[in-house]
Write an enzyme that holds these catalytic residues in place. Structure first.
Site, PDB file in Angstrom:
ATOM      1  N   LYS A  19       0.856  -1.189   0.000  1.00  0.00           N
ATOM      2  CA  LYS A  19       0.000   0.000   0.000  1.00  0.00           C
ATOM      3  C   LYS A  19       0.885   1.229   0.000  1.00  0.00           C
ATOM      4  O   LYS A  19       2.056   1.211   0.408  1.00  0.00           O
ATOM      5  CB  LYS A  19      -0.938   0.023   1.215  1.00  0.00           C
ATOM      6  CG  LYS A  19      -0.260  -0.039   2.589  1.00  0.00           C
ATOM      7  CD  LYS A  19       0.263   1.258   3.120  1.00  0.00           C
ATOM      8  CE  LYS A  19       0.841   1.134   4.535  1.00  0.00           C
ATOM      9  NZ  LYS A  19       1.613   2.346   4.952  1.00  0.00           N
ATOM     10  N   PRO A 102       9.844  -4.795   0.804  1.00  0.00           N
ATOM     11  CA  PRO A 102      10.863  -4.513   1.822  1.00  0.00           C
ATOM     12  C   PRO A 102      10.244  -4.333   3.193  1.00  0.00           C
ATOM     13  O   PRO A 102       9.101  -3.878   3.333  1.00  0.00           O
ATOM     14  CB  PRO A 102      11.494  -3.203   1.330  1.00  0.00           C
ATOM     15  CG  PRO A 102      10.401  -2.541   0.554  1.00  0.00           C
ATOM     16  CD  PRO A 102       9.658  -3.656  -0.121  1.00  0.00           C
ATOM     17  N   GLY A 104      10.186  -2.461   6.895  1.00  0.00           N
ATOM     18  CA  GLY A 104      10.512  -1.125   7.383  1.00  0.00           C
ATOM     19  C   GLY A 104      10.454  -0.074   6.305  1.00  0.00           C
ATOM     20  O   GLY A 104      11.084   0.973   6.411  1.00  0.00           O
ATOM     21  N   GLY A 105       9.645  -0.330   5.259  1.00  0.00           N
ATOM     22  CA  GLY A 105       9.588   0.589   4.130  1.00  0.00           C
ATOM     23  C   GLY A 105       8.318   1.414   4.059  1.00  0.00           C
ATOM     24  O   GLY A 105       8.180   2.249   3.172  1.00  0.00           O
ATOM     25  N   GLY A 108       3.640  -1.620   4.187  1.00  0.00           N
ATOM     26  CA  GLY A 108       2.657  -2.455   4.866  1.00  0.00           C
ATOM     27  C   GLY A 108       2.784  -3.936   4.587  1.00  0.00           C
ATOM     28  O   GLY A 108       1.808  -4.684   4.759  1.00  0.00           O
ATOM     29  N   GLY A 110       4.138  -6.599   6.098  1.00  0.00           N
ATOM     30  CA  GLY A 110       3.793  -7.539   7.163  1.00  0.00           C
ATOM     31  C   GLY A 110       2.301  -7.557   7.444  1.00  0.00           C
ATOM     32  O   GLY A 110       1.694  -8.618   7.632  1.00  0.00           O
ATOM     33  N   SER A 112      -0.037  -6.726   5.312  1.00  0.00           N
ATOM     34  CA  SER A 112      -0.674  -7.330   4.145  1.00  0.00           C
ATOM     35  C   SER A 112      -0.556  -8.848   4.197  1.00  0.00           C
ATOM     36  O   SER A 112      -1.522  -9.572   3.901  1.00  0.00           O
ATOM     37  CB  SER A 112      -0.029  -6.788   2.871  1.00  0.00           C
ATOM     38  OG  SER A 112      -0.713  -7.219   1.722  1.00  0.00           O
ATOM     39  N   ASP A 144      -2.697  -1.439  10.482  1.00  0.00           N
ATOM     40  CA  ASP A 144      -2.859  -1.428   9.025  1.00  0.00           C
ATOM     41  C   ASP A 144      -3.514  -2.693   8.484  1.00  0.00           C
ATOM     42  O   ASP A 144      -3.866  -2.746   7.305  1.00  0.00           O
ATOM     43  CB  ASP A 144      -1.498  -1.261   8.338  1.00  0.00           C
ATOM     44  CG  ASP A 144      -0.982   0.171   8.376  1.00  0.00           C
ATOM     45  OD1 ASP A 144      -1.767   1.079   8.711  1.00  0.00           O
ATOM     46  OD2 ASP A 144       0.206   0.373   8.073  1.00  0.00           O
TER      47      ASP A 144
END
Length: 292
Positions: A19, A102, A104-105, A108, A110, A112, A144
């Site tokens: 996202k 990635p 920590g980008g 979202g 994890g 997702s 999220d």
């Protein structure tokens, strides 16, 4: 969303899309320490790919996944166990995660992955929870997760869990992936973070009020992100998604996005993706018929 059906792709992979936060305002801190936010979520067609093999012994295991995250801490394992606990299901599953987003980008990934796990196992295990209950369960895993469960581009408020579906333009995006991970907790805990922004409306956003209140804090604390931002801002309208580290710019078409990608310095990872108002996890009944 009742007319849209979560399903695997032709290769048997369940997609977990990225996202973008097209806008992010921090309205203030709540008594519980979380922040009140306003944001706009849109999906892109860059996805992790998850594979599920149901089992009958009740065991939940992750066979493949990101080496940086121990299996017991992975949100896909936690989501599967949360669904077991919620429904009393005694089935198990072996999960493989082909990680393409990635960490920590700000994309979202994890969250997702967790949402896709809930939808896939709800179907494969036959637990038949409604989308609203899956979203409530997802919120216990992360703020999220509900937007990925619902699968629609949305105006978000609260901590991001109060969602109103929206229809947005679907441009092509160039996404830069600076080689660092940004800590969301550190950004929201930074004393220099802009807090107390006045709330706006969706109409304000559509008229161009699309700032990210976390941008200045991230640029001040992560030089790699700041360098990438300067590069992109010289060529397009650069934006930060979530608390970063990823940056993005909307381009008028795929050719323009690919041309700009060709100019990106070789040491800076980047990809081109199309904006989507429906999560790639979901198919319409017509799509389902075409794939049967």
């Amino acid at each position: 969303m009742a007319m849209w059906i979560p399903r695997p792709d032709a290769d048997g992979a369940w997609l977990a899309p990225a996202k973008l936060n097209l806008m992010l305002r921090v309205l203030g801190r709540r008594p519980d320490g979380y922040h009140r936010l306003q944001t706009v979520f849109q999906f892109v067609d860059r996805c992790d790919r998850l594979f599920f093999e149901p089992r009958t012994d009740g065991c939940v295991e992750r066979l493949d996944g990101p080496a940086e995250i121990p299996p017991e801490q992975d949100l896909v394992v936690r989501a599967a166990r949360a669904l077991q606990a919620e429904t009393g299901c005694d089935a198990g599953v072996s999960i493989r995660v082909d990680k393409r987003l990635p960490m920590g980008g700000g994309l979202g990934g994890g969250s997702s992955d967790a949402a896709t796990t809930l939808h896939a196992l709800n179907r494969l295990w036959g637990t038949a929870l409604a989308t609203d209950r899956l979203a409530e369960l997802g919120l216990r895993l992360g703020a999220d997760v509900p937007v990925f469960v619902r699968g629609e581009a949305a105006w978000g408020e609260g901590v991001g869990e109060s969602l109103e579906p929206v229809e947005l333009a679907t441009p092509w995006y160039l996404v830069l992936v600076p080689r660092c991970q940004v800590s969301t907790a550190a950004v929201f805990g930074d004393p220099g973070l802009t807090r107390g922004s006045a709330p706006i409306t969706l109409a304000d956003f559509l008229r161009g009020n699309a700032d990210n209140d976390c941008l200045a804090t991230v640029l001040a604390n992560y030089p790699v992100v700041a360098s990438a931002y300067r590069w992109l801002a010289e060529r397009a309208e650069a934006k930060l998604t979530g608390t970063g580290a990823c940056l993005f710019a909307a381009l008028p078409d795929r050719a323009a996005a690919e041309r700009l990608r060709g100019e990106v310095p070789p040491e800076l990872p980047a990809f081109v993706a199309r904006g989507r108002n429906r999560s790639p996890l979901f198919a319409s009944p017509r799509d389902e018929d075409a794939n049967s």
